[in-house]
Design a protein around this motif. Sequence first.
Motif, PDB file in Angstrom:
ATOM      1  N   GLY A  48       0.777  -1.132  -0.029  1.00 33.45           N
ATOM      2  CA  GLY A  48      -0.018  -0.110  -0.002  1.00 33.45           C
ATOM      3  C   GLY A  48       0.990   1.314   0.004  1.00 33.45           C
ATOM      4  O   GLY A  48       0.675   2.231  -0.799  1.00 33.45           O
ATOM      5  N   ILE A  49       1.721   1.297   0.912  1.00 34.52           N
ATOM      6  CA  ILE A  49       2.720   2.431   0.974  1.00 34.52           C
ATOM      7  C   ILE A  49       3.576   2.506  -0.542  1.00 34.52           C
ATOM      8  O   ILE A  49       3.748   3.700  -0.771  1.00 34.52           O
ATOM      9  CB  ILE A  49       3.608   2.350   2.085  1.00 34.52           C
ATOM     10  CG1 ILE A  49       2.838   2.375   3.434  1.00 34.52           C
ATOM     11  CG2 ILE A  49       4.689   3.633   2.228  1.00 34.52           C
ATOM     12  CD1 ILE A  49       2.129   3.811   3.760  1.00 34.52           C
ATOM     13  N   LYS A  50       4.178   1.453  -1.179  1.00 40.82           N
ATOM     14  CA  LYS A  50       4.657   1.455  -1.996  1.00 40.82           C
ATOM     15  C   LYS A  50       3.933   2.099  -3.151  1.00 40.82           C
ATOM     16  O   LYS A  50       4.531   2.759  -4.343  1.00 40.82           O
ATOM     17  CB  LYS A  50       5.087  -0.062  -2.395  1.00 40.82           C
ATOM     18  CG  LYS A  50       6.321  -0.079  -3.513  1.00 40.82           C
ATOM     19  CD  LYS A  50       6.674  -1.488  -3.751  1.00 40.82           C
ATOM     20  CE  LYS A  50       7.818  -1.644  -4.935  1.00 40.82           C
ATOM     21  NZ  LYS A  50       8.198  -2.906  -4.984  1.00 40.82           N
ATOM     22  N   VAL A 108       9.995   0.835   0.604  1.00 41.10           N
ATOM     23  CA  VAL A 108       9.230   0.058   1.811  1.00 41.10           C
ATOM     24  C   VAL A 108      10.145  -0.864   2.361  1.00 41.10           C
ATOM     25  O   VAL A 108      11.031  -1.435   1.818  1.00 41.10           O
ATOM     26  CB  VAL A 108       7.802  -0.338   1.656  1.00 41.10           C
ATOM     27  CG1 VAL A 108       7.044   0.786   1.122  1.00 41.10           C
ATOM     28  CG2 VAL A 108       7.822  -1.334   0.441  1.00 41.10           C
ATOM     29  N   GLY A 109       9.907  -1.322   3.663  1.00 46.17           N
ATOM     30  CA  GLY A 109      10.507  -2.325   4.259  1.00 46.17           C
ATOM     31  C   GLY A 109       9.852  -2.710   5.697  1.00 46.17           C
ATOM     32  O   GLY A 109       8.694  -1.991   5.973  1.00 46.17           O
ATOM     33  N   MET A 110      10.230  -3.514   6.635  1.00 48.69           N
ATOM     34  CA  MET A 110       9.677  -4.186   7.523  1.00 48.69           C
ATOM     35  C   MET A 110      10.639  -4.240   8.761  1.00 48.69           C
ATOM     36  O   MET A 110      11.541  -4.460   8.421  1.00 48.69           O
ATOM     37  CB  MET A 110       9.050  -5.382   7.567  1.00 48.69           C
ATOM     38  CG  MET A 110       9.639  -6.482   7.284  1.00 48.69           C
ATOM     39  SD  MET A 110       8.853  -7.878   7.800  1.00 48.69           S
ATOM     40  CE  MET A 110       8.714  -7.570   9.481  1.00 48.69           C
ATOM     41  N   TYR A 111      10.262  -3.919  10.159  1.00 50.34           N
ATOM     42  CA  TYR A 111      11.139  -4.058  11.177  1.00 50.34           C
ATOM     43  C   TYR A 111      10.258  -5.035  11.988  1.00 50.34           C
ATOM     44  O   TYR A 111       9.020  -5.067  12.433  1.00 50.34           O
ATOM     45  CB  TYR A 111      11.202  -2.672  11.791  1.00 50.34           C
ATOM     46  CG  TYR A 111      11.662  -2.856  13.258  1.00 50.34           C
ATOM     47  CD1 TYR A 111      13.071  -2.756  13.436  1.00 50.34           C
ATOM     48  CD2 TYR A 111      10.841  -2.847  14.244  1.00 50.34           C
ATOM     49  CE1 TYR A 111      13.630  -2.553  14.875  1.00 50.34           C
ATOM     50  CE2 TYR A 111      11.477  -3.001  15.848  1.00 50.34           C
ATOM     51  CZ  TYR A 111      12.954  -3.109  15.787  1.00 50.34           C
ATOM     52  OH  TYR A 111      13.185  -2.910  17.027  1.00 50.34           O
ATOM     53  N   SER A 112      11.270  -5.930  12.615  1.00 48.95           N
ATOM     54  CA  SER A 112      10.738  -6.967  13.688  1.00 48.95           C
ATOM     55  C   SER A 112      12.024  -7.268  14.241  1.00 48.95           C
ATOM     56  O   SER A 112      13.224  -7.229  14.031  1.00 48.95           O
ATOM     57  CB  SER A 112       9.884  -7.790  13.316  1.00 48.95           C
ATOM     58  OG  SER A 112       9.137  -8.817  14.107  1.00 48.95           O
ATOM     59  N   ALA A 113      11.733  -8.105  15.546  1.00 53.35           N
ATOM     60  CA  ALA A 113      12.505  -8.961  16.132  1.00 53.35           C
ATOM     61  C   ALA A 113      12.960 -10.103  15.428  1.00 53.35           C
ATOM     62  O   ALA A 113      12.073 -10.667  14.892  1.00 53.35           O
ATOM     63  CB  ALA A 113      12.319  -9.163  17.659  1.00 53.35           C
ATOM     64  N   LYS A 114      14.181 -10.786  15.615  1.00 55.68           N
ATOM     65  CA  LYS A 114      14.259 -11.899  14.765  1.00 55.68           C
ATOM     66  C   LYS A 114      13.390 -13.048  15.023  1.00 55.68           C
ATOM     67  O   LYS A 114      13.101 -13.676  14.173  1.00 55.68           O
ATOM     68  CB  LYS A 114      16.029 -12.504  15.105  1.00 55.68           C
ATOM     69  CG  LYS A 114      16.354 -13.605  14.499  1.00 55.68           C
ATOM     70  CD  LYS A 114      17.738 -14.027  14.803  1.00 55.68           C
ATOM     71  CE  LYS A 114      18.232 -15.229  14.164  1.00 55.68           C
ATOM     72  NZ  LYS A 114      19.722 -15.635  14.759  1.00 55.68           N
ATOM     73  N   SER A 115      13.257 -13.249  16.357  1.00 56.45           N
ATOM     74  CA  SER A 115      12.289 -14.374  16.794  1.00 56.45           C
ATOM     75  C   SER A 115      10.914 -14.164  15.974  1.00 56.45           C
ATOM     76  O   SER A 115      10.344 -15.194  15.601  1.00 56.45           O
ATOM     77  CB  SER A 115      12.233 -14.485  18.375  1.00 56.45           C
ATOM     78  OG  SER A 115      11.606 -13.405  18.853  1.00 56.45           O
ATOM     79  N   MET A 116      10.341 -13.189  16.189  1.00 50.70           N
ATOM     80  CA  MET A 116       8.936 -12.776  15.486  1.00 50.70           C
ATOM     81  C   MET A 116       9.065 -13.093  14.011  1.00 50.70           C
ATOM     82  O   MET A 116       8.194 -13.523  13.461  1.00 50.70           O
ATOM     83  CB  MET A 116       8.537 -11.383  15.709  1.00 50.70           C
ATOM     84  CG  MET A 116       7.154 -11.113  15.727  1.00 50.70           C
ATOM     85  SD  MET A 116       6.377  -9.952  16.281  1.00 50.70           S
ATOM     86  CE  MET A 116       4.621  -9.921  15.707  1.00 50.70           C
TER      87      MET A 116
END
Length: 361
Positions: free
Chosen positions: A285-287, A293-301
């Motif tokens: 949607g943002i793209k 665009v990209g995404m952020y998260s912790a490794k485990s998640m």
Amino acid sequence: MNKLFKKLLITATAILLVICYSTSVFAAGFDINNDNTVNVNDVTFLQNEISNFSDNTDYDLNNDGKLDVNDVSYLQIEISKSSLENNTQINISCTEYKKNVGDTFTVSVDTNNNVNEITYSSSDSSVAKIVATDKHSVKIKANKVGNATVTVKQCRETVTAKIKVEKARCVDLSEWNGDIDFNKVKKSGVTCVILRAGYGKDDNQEDNKFNEYYRQAKNAGLNVGAYWYSYATTIDAAKAEVRNCMKTIRGKEFDLPVFLDVEEYRQAVLPRRTLTDIISTFCDGIKGYGFDVGMYSAKSMLVDSAYPDELASKYLIWMATPNNSYNELPSFVDIHQYSWTGRVDGISEKADMNYIYNLNY
């Protein structure tokens, strides 16, 4: 010989005496007196042929079916053009650059030839991408750690600039970081900031410091990106977050992507397919509005609750793993958040610290 014809020949001869250039590499047909050079003597020879009413079609240089003063003008132009091409000199402002991922910079070009086209090329566009050119400059974006050579060519002349790109030191910030002196941040060696634009799908959830931070960071010469903190657990909620995010970032110009921040427990317990589709819905949607665009998260998640390979094939991956070195991370990680307790001059509170290695999808 009529006066107009005589005047044209005298003018052509005078110009050629100034700019004539003898060479044996001109296109076949211009050495019409067969002396292995092309210069003003060929013009004189052609004048005599025209004066003697020659009908030799070999001298019809402009291929208009007749031999006249226009062939003299054509020969003059070709000699002038070849002289300019063979005497071209180009220079660039600097031949070696050391930049960080995310930097955009301009290489200035000087030339004594304002007629012929200048071309630009990069030996590795994933490292040094050419984003804009004109007659006297080339704009380059440093997109990945590595080395590349940018070549500037005009006629047969070339010059090169060596580009060395290193990882970028980056902080991510929200209103919880308080007042910030972004000039001091820049002087400390940080080159990039990623700012929280807001969170969720409801109105009035813009980060209270976003616009202030954005303006001050830009004025300090920092490369700026943004992130949106997500609570979405459905596709419809992700679409609503896109709309809410766009209310905040529309009209902004970013040097770095817009990221979706995914770290809520309510999202971690979703089926992997569902969470992956939620992330894709937001990012696509943002793209669609023209942002990287990209995404952020912790490794485990990311690894346990989504399909990371699928996401990494489409978007940049920003991973939080303070207890791991970059070499220990999956190969698809582009940005490494390596500390939550960093200290940076200009920021009074502890800051999240990151290294940016790659900005290519």
